[in-house]
Write a protein that holds these residues in place. Structure first.
Motif, mmCIF file in Angstrom:
data_model
loop_
_atom_site.group_PDB
_atom_site.id
_atom_site.type_symbol
_atom_site.label_atom_id
_atom_site.label_comp_id
_atom_site.label_asym_id
_atom_site.label_seq_id
_atom_site.Cartn_x
_atom_site.Cartn_y
_atom_site.Cartn_z
ATOM 1 N N ALA A 276 -8.811 4.478 -2.011
ATOM 2 C CA ALA A 276 -8.601 3.520 -0.911
ATOM 3 C C ALA A 276 -9.534 3.767 0.265
ATOM 4 C CB ALA A 276 -7.149 3.579 -0.444
ATOM 5 N N THR B 286 -4.913 -0.782 2.473
ATOM 6 C CA THR B 286 -5.751 0.408 2.258
ATOM 7 C C THR B 286 -5.408 1.545 3.216
ATOM 8 O OG1 THR B 286 -7.460 -0.618 3.650
ATOM 9 C CG2 THR B 286 -7.686 -0.869 1.277
ATOM 10 N N SER B 287 -5.146 1.210 4.478
ATOM 11 C CA SER B 287 -4.876 2.274 5.450
ATOM 12 C C SER B 287 -3.546 2.972 5.150
ATOM 13 C CB SER B 287 -4.874 1.717 6.874
ATOM 14 O OG SER B 287 -3.861 0.745 7.060
ATOM 15 N N TRP C 59 -12.249 2.676 1.044
ATOM 16 C CA TRP C 59 -13.056 1.540 1.491
ATOM 17 C C TRP C 59 -12.335 0.801 2.621
ATOM 18 C CZ3 TRP C 59 -10.633 -3.228 0.344
ATOM 19 C CH2 TRP C 59 -9.598 -3.164 -0.579
ATOM 20 N N SER C 60 -11.317 1.448 3.162
ATOM 21 C CA SER C 60 -10.503 0.859 4.236
ATOM 22 C C SER C 60 -11.310 0.343 5.433
ATOM 23 C CB SER C 60 -9.467 1.891 4.703
ATOM 24 O OG SER C 60 -8.662 1.369 5.729
ATOM 25 N N GLY D 199 0.815 -1.217 0.000
ATOM 26 C CA GLY D 199 0.000 0.000 0.000
ATOM 27 C C GLY D 199 0.842 1.259 0.000
ATOM 28 N N TRP E 283 -2.024 3.019 2.200
ATOM 29 C CA TRP E 283 -2.190 3.728 0.918
ATOM 30 C C TRP E 283 -2.572 5.182 1.210
ATOM 31 C CZ3 TRP E 283 -2.777 1.685 -4.355
ATOM 32 C CH2 TRP E 283 -3.223 2.635 -5.270
#
Length: 522
Positions: A395, A428-429, A397-398, A360, A431
């Motif tokens: 991103a 995701t986090s 949708w973390s 990420g 990113w």
């Protein structure tokens, strides 16, 4: 970003400006300096990136490498679980907040001086921990170790800002930050193997050796990237000293340093204070030497925090980091209690989170640069820092994998599902985090080390609170409740980032104008 025309006796026109006969347009980040780090070879820049990344791995390793040996430490040093928790939370608190001091020192004495001093402290602290006979000494030296490991967190990003242009920083920051992200995953593996094969003391001797390797690399392979002409902090302190000298010389009837040489005093009109300030020439800088007594880290810190655009992103960054710390801390307990995993197996599971974070960070950083380039082209070749935050939307949708992790742990399902959710949550986090880190650097021109140190301070404070409440909450409401709550907090963090994306430019320019007016009033 607006740029004003700045002329100093140290500036040389670029080939393009010579051909076009246009006036030179420079901001403080592009003030002409000797041996400009921005034009160093790619090989030299890559070597610096590698050294900085390897050094930053220390900060991630040192936090969690102790965890597999906690049982041995409790037994041999007659410590309680509360003592162990205190050693961890004090470590993260010191590691988060001391970079403010390191940052201020680096703006006066340079980056290399701080790297060598801090890593020497880390080596000394690690060695004393390795021979400790009491838990009190271990906790105290863990704090010293933490202080030593913290410098690279602040001035590592500033060092990269010294050598890379803003349009390159997203990808570079992603690579740089991937190293400390691996620490929480590799730490339990190394710590578990060393503890099981030798003893808990071997863990800290390993850190001594690693610190020695990094110390040697900085001595022999690292060239300082700091340039005084490009530091807002240094220029402000220097101008204050020059004003004092002028006043003294005026009283003595001595010849004053001309205002044109000092930097133009109040002859400022641009909105962006970092860009509109003219740079004090190298000839004047050589005549006045600053020392450690000139370092005051708090005004630059307050200047960063006082800007709304910085504050909302700093809070969001702190929440994301606190989640990262919490998940690696509590996951170890979950795997031990409900899956009967030993330290080595736990480390291998957490490696899924670390790999997700690294992926990420690297991919998010590259996407951040691409987004900035695309928006800049669409805006007629003009960019501003907030454009970079647009890259975080993909991103956001973390919270979904965080909720997924919450309930696969709560229901104790197959470990493969836990690994998948850890990977996605990390991916995701981080990113998002990679873009916010690059934004903090870009939005604080000329004071990048202070901005990153402030970011580190927020991370440390949030992680400290997270460490103190994670286990009680986990025991009270389980992983399901705890990480559903974390998913909600990440939604809050994402809303703050969107607020900075849409309102940050206006807030930043208003803050810059207020700072300019204060400067003019002096």
């Amino acid at each position: 970003v607006r740029k004003t025309k700045i002329y100093t006796n140290t500036q040389m026109p670029s080939p393009s400006s010579m051909l076009s006969n246009e006036p030179i347009k420079l901001d403080i980040e592009h003030a002409v300096v000797e041996d400009d780090p921005r034009i160093w070879s790619d090989t030299k820049k890559t070597a610096i990136l590698f050294i900085i990344s390897a050094a930053s791995l220390i900060s991630g390793l040192a936090v969690n490498i102790q965890n597999p040996s906690n049982a041995q430490i409790e037994q041999q040093l007659h410590a309680s679980s509360g003592d162990i928790s205190l050693s961890l939370s004090m470590f993260i608190l010191a590691q988060g907040n001391f970079p403010i001091i390191w940052s201020a020192i680096s703006e006066i004495k340079g980056r290399k001086f701080v790297y060598l001093l801090s890593i020497a402290l880390f080596i000394i602290g690690s060695a004393i921990v390795a021979v400790s006979r009491t838990i009190g000494l271990l906790i105290g030296m863990r704090v010293v170790q933490s202080v030593g490991s913290s410098a690279v967190l602040a001035i590592g990003a500033a060092t990269l800002a010294d050598i890379y242009e803003s349009h390159q920083r997203g990808a570079i920051m992603g690579v740089y930050y991937s190293a400390p992200l691996l620490g929480p995953s590799l730490g339990p593996i190394f710590g578990g193997a060393l503890t099981q094969g030798l003893s808990w003391r071997a863990v800290f001797w390993f850190l001594v050796i690693w610190g020695g390797v990094i110390f040697s690399a900085f001595i022999f392979l690292f060239k300082d990237t700091f340039r005084k002409e490009r530091s807002v902090t240094y220029q402000n302190v220097l101008k204050s000293r020059l004003r004092e000298q002028q006043s003294s010389e005026a009283k003595d009837g001595s010849q004053n340093i001309s205002k044109s040489e000092v930097g133009g005093g109040n002859q400022t009109s641009s909105k962006d204070i970092e860009i509109q300030r003219s740079v004090i020439p190298a000839s004047v800088i050589k005549d006045i030497k600053l020392s450690m007594v000139d370092v005051n880290p708090f005004p630059p810190y307050l200047s960063v925090v006082s800007r709304k655009n910085n504050l909302v992103v700093l809070i969001a960054s702190g929440l994301i980091f606190a989640f990262s710390f919490s998940v690696t801390y509590t996951c170890s307990r979950t795997l031990s209690m409900y899956y009967d995993y030993d330290a080595l197996k736990t480390g291998l599971v957490l490696l899924a989170y670390g790999v997700g974070c690294v992926a990420g960070s690297i991919l998010g950083g590259r996407w951040s640069d691409r987004t900035l380039a695309r928006l800049k082209a669409a805006n007629g070749g003009v960019s501003f820092p907030e454009m970079r935050l647009e890259s975080t939307k993909i991103a956001m949708w973390s919270p979904l994998p965080v909720i997924g992790y919450a309930w696969v742990c709560q229901e104790h399902v197959n470990i493969a599902a836990v690994c998948v959710m850890l990977f996605l949550a990390g991916f995701t986090s981080i990113w998002i985090y990679a873009s916010t880190l690059a934004y903090i650097v870009d939005a604080n021109t000329g004071r990048s080390s202070t901005a990153v140190a402030t970011n580190s301070s927020f991370r440390g404070l949030f992680a400290f609170v997270s460490a103190e409440i994670a286990v009680p909450l986990q025991d009270a409401i389980g992983d399901g409740g705890l990480y559903t709550l974390w998913a909600g907090l990440i939604v809050v963090a994402e809303c703050m980032i969107l607020l900075a994306l849409y309102k940050g430019k206006d807030w930043r320019e208003a803050s810059i104008e207020r700072e300019r007016q204060k400067l003019d009033a002096k």
